[in-house]
Design a protein around this motif. Structure first.
Motif, PDB file in Angstrom:
ATOM      1  N   THR A  17       0.745  -1.109   0.425  1.00  0.00           N
ATOM      2  CA  THR A  17      -0.341   0.344   0.038  1.00  0.00           C
ATOM      3  C   THR A  17       0.829   1.107   0.308  1.00  0.00           C
ATOM      4  O   THR A  17       2.015   1.183   0.427  1.00  0.00           O
ATOM      5  CB  THR A  17      -1.023   0.009   0.807  1.00  0.00           C
ATOM      6  OG1 THR A  17       0.040   0.073   2.157  1.00  0.00           O
ATOM      7  CG2 THR A  17      -1.787  -0.926   1.846  1.00  0.00           C
ATOM      8  N   HIS A  23       1.163  -6.267   2.354  1.00  0.00           N
ATOM      9  CA  HIS A  23       0.480  -7.715   2.746  1.00  0.00           C
ATOM     10  C   HIS A  23       0.465  -9.143   1.877  1.00  0.00           C
ATOM     11  O   HIS A  23       0.675  -9.040   0.428  1.00  0.00           O
ATOM     12  CB  HIS A  23      -1.475  -7.557   2.470  1.00  0.00           C
ATOM     13  CG  HIS A  23      -1.832  -6.017   2.736  1.00  0.00           C
ATOM     14  ND1 HIS A  23      -2.814  -5.891   4.494  1.00  0.00           N
ATOM     15  CD2 HIS A  23      -1.658  -4.483   2.763  1.00  0.00           C
ATOM     16  CE1 HIS A  23      -3.007  -5.417   4.644  1.00  0.00           C
ATOM     17  NE2 HIS A  23      -1.925  -4.200   4.098  1.00  0.00           N
ATOM     18  N   THR A  25      -0.863 -12.549   1.010  1.00  0.00           N
ATOM     19  CA  THR A  25      -2.666 -13.289   1.118  1.00  0.00           C
ATOM     20  C   THR A  25      -2.562 -14.415   0.727  1.00  0.00           C
ATOM     21  O   THR A  25      -1.797 -14.749  -0.578  1.00  0.00           O
ATOM     22  CB  THR A  25      -3.869 -12.568   0.436  1.00  0.00           C
ATOM     23  OG1 THR A  25      -3.412 -11.132   1.135  1.00  0.00           O
ATOM     24  CG2 THR A  25      -4.454 -12.939   0.428  1.00  0.00           C
ATOM     25  N   ALA A  60       1.669  -7.978   6.503  1.00  0.00           N
ATOM     26  CA  ALA A  60       0.403  -8.548   7.603  1.00  0.00           C
ATOM     27  C   ALA A  60       0.223  -9.953   6.532  1.00  0.00           C
ATOM     28  O   ALA A  60       0.013  -9.219   5.403  1.00  0.00           O
ATOM     29  CB  ALA A  60      -0.413  -7.594   7.138  1.00  0.00           C
ATOM     30  N   GLU A  62      -2.533 -13.246   5.803  1.00  0.00           N
ATOM     31  CA  GLU A  62      -3.714 -13.240   6.199  1.00  0.00           C
ATOM     32  C   GLU A  62      -4.111 -14.292   4.606  1.00  0.00           C
ATOM     33  O   GLU A  62      -4.019 -14.602   4.188  1.00  0.00           O
ATOM     34  CB  GLU A  62      -4.372 -12.002   6.038  1.00  0.00           C
ATOM     35  CG  GLU A  62      -4.774 -11.482   4.637  1.00  0.00           C
ATOM     36  CD  GLU A  62      -4.891 -10.163   5.403  1.00  0.00           C
ATOM     37  OE1 GLU A  62      -6.650 -10.134   5.797  1.00  0.00           O
ATOM     38  OE2 GLU A  62      -5.172  -8.975   4.564  1.00  0.00           O
ATOM     39  N   ASP A 198     -10.092  -7.040  10.463  1.00  0.00           N
ATOM     40  CA  ASP A 198      -9.080  -5.720   9.434  1.00  0.00           C
ATOM     41  C   ASP A 198      -9.247  -5.266  10.310  1.00  0.00           C
ATOM     42  O   ASP A 198      -7.863  -3.976   9.462  1.00  0.00           O
ATOM     43  CB  ASP A 198     -10.255  -5.590   8.142  1.00  0.00           C
ATOM     44  CG  ASP A 198     -10.098  -7.234   7.408  1.00  0.00           C
ATOM     45  OD1 ASP A 198      -9.889  -8.291   7.786  1.00  0.00           O
ATOM     46  OD2 ASP A 198     -11.425  -7.535   6.665  1.00  0.00           O
ATOM     47  N   ILE A 202      -4.829  -3.263  10.295  1.00  0.00           N
ATOM     48  CA  ILE A 202      -4.460  -2.226   9.442  1.00  0.00           C
ATOM     49  C   ILE A 202      -4.189  -1.239  11.054  1.00  0.00           C
ATOM     50  O   ILE A 202      -3.406  -0.568  10.230  1.00  0.00           O
ATOM     51  CB  ILE A 202      -5.782  -1.208   8.400  1.00  0.00           C
ATOM     52  CG1 ILE A 202      -6.297  -2.225   7.669  1.00  0.00           C
ATOM     53  CG2 ILE A 202      -5.203  -0.523   7.971  1.00  0.00           C
ATOM     54  CD1 ILE A 202      -7.050  -2.241   6.826  1.00  0.00           C
TER      55      ILE A 202
END
Length: 268
Positions: A17, A23, A25, A60, A62, A198, A202
């Motif tokens: 970002t 992120h 995933t 992160a 997930e 979430d 964040i």
């Protein structure tokens, strides 16, 4: 503008970002985000792209689909890729490389957990620096039910995450346990409702990304020395610590404190 890259035919997704938050995933929701050998081997490359190439300040991890973190290794591959000691050593080299890439990632890694977090999925979460979960999360280490053993480094991560007694119990019994039990053991930093995971993840990632990058890296390197006490890690931690005091960010942090304003860190 966010930037994206996919690995393992789209089963591992990496996104950075504008805020410097990476992120990663696990994108196989139709199989409860179970990881294939190809996916395991993609994790180090995805992390390297996020951190070394795109300068993420925090990552992160997930599971896709809004239901599960990961069911662990895809057992459907075991008959060919993990059928005996020789093939298991080759297969588990990919597992260990993924765990190591998370554990030794120079920036903090946050695991955001919902639903199933079993086996190798739990190993991924255990290798992370911080774990948060919603109250749907369920944990298990089913090795004793499958008749196999996890890589030593993964077991060490589980001990650090759960504590000695609970890790032994989880490994010996293969018993499933709840998010509340994981929280009580100290495995989780926080536990929340499903609709707020979430936002909490964040917010946590933003707080880390806003901190002085060299200071955060030095802290992570110093914490690593507590786990293994290797001289090489001691030297690495000392090098990172020394760098903070010569950095522009350290000067900016001091100035911002004196001027009573929010600091603007650049990672130099």
């Amino acid at each position: 503008m966010d930037v994206n890259k996919s690995y393992a035919d789209g089963a591992i997704l990496a996104t950075l970002t504008e805020l410097g938050i990476g992120h990663l995933t696990i994108n196989r929701p139709e199989k409860r985000n179970a990881l294939t050998d190809q996916m395991w081997r993609a994790i180090p490359r995805a992390l390297n792209w996020l951190v070394a190439e795109k300068a993420a300040r925090v990552v992160a991890i997930e599971g896709a689909g809004g239901r599960d973190f990961s069911a662990g290794a895809d057992i459907g591959e075991f008959e060919t890729l993990r059928r005996d000691a020789a093939t298991a050593r080759v297969y588990e080299a990919g597992n260990s490389a993924a765990f190591a890439a998370i554990r030794t990632c120079p920036v903090p890694v946050i695991a955001m957990i919902r639903g199933i977090c079993f086996g190798g999925g739990f190993g991924i979460a255990a290798a992370a620096d911080i774990r948060i979960a919603d109250d749907t999360a369920r944990f298990a280490i089913p090795a004793a039910r499958l008749g196999l053993a996890y890589p030593v480094d993964a077991v060490q991560d589980l001990v650090r995450a759960l504590g000695d007694q609970r890790a032994r119990h989880a490994l010996f019994s293969a018993r499933e346990f709840s998010a509340a039990e994981a929280m009580e053991s100290g495995c989780l930093l926080s536990l929340c409702s499903p609709d707020s995971l979430d936002a909490q993840g964040i917010a946590l990632a933003q707080a880390v990304a806003a901190a002085a990058p060299l200071s955060v890296r030095a802290s992570k390197a110093a914490i690593a020395t507590q786990s293994n006490a290797l001289k090489e890690d001691m030297r690495t931690a000392a090098t990172h610590a020394d760098a903070t005091f010569d950095s522009e960010d350290y000067a900016e942090g001091r100035a911002a404190f004196m001027e009573k304003r929010a600091p603007h860190f650049i990672g130099k």
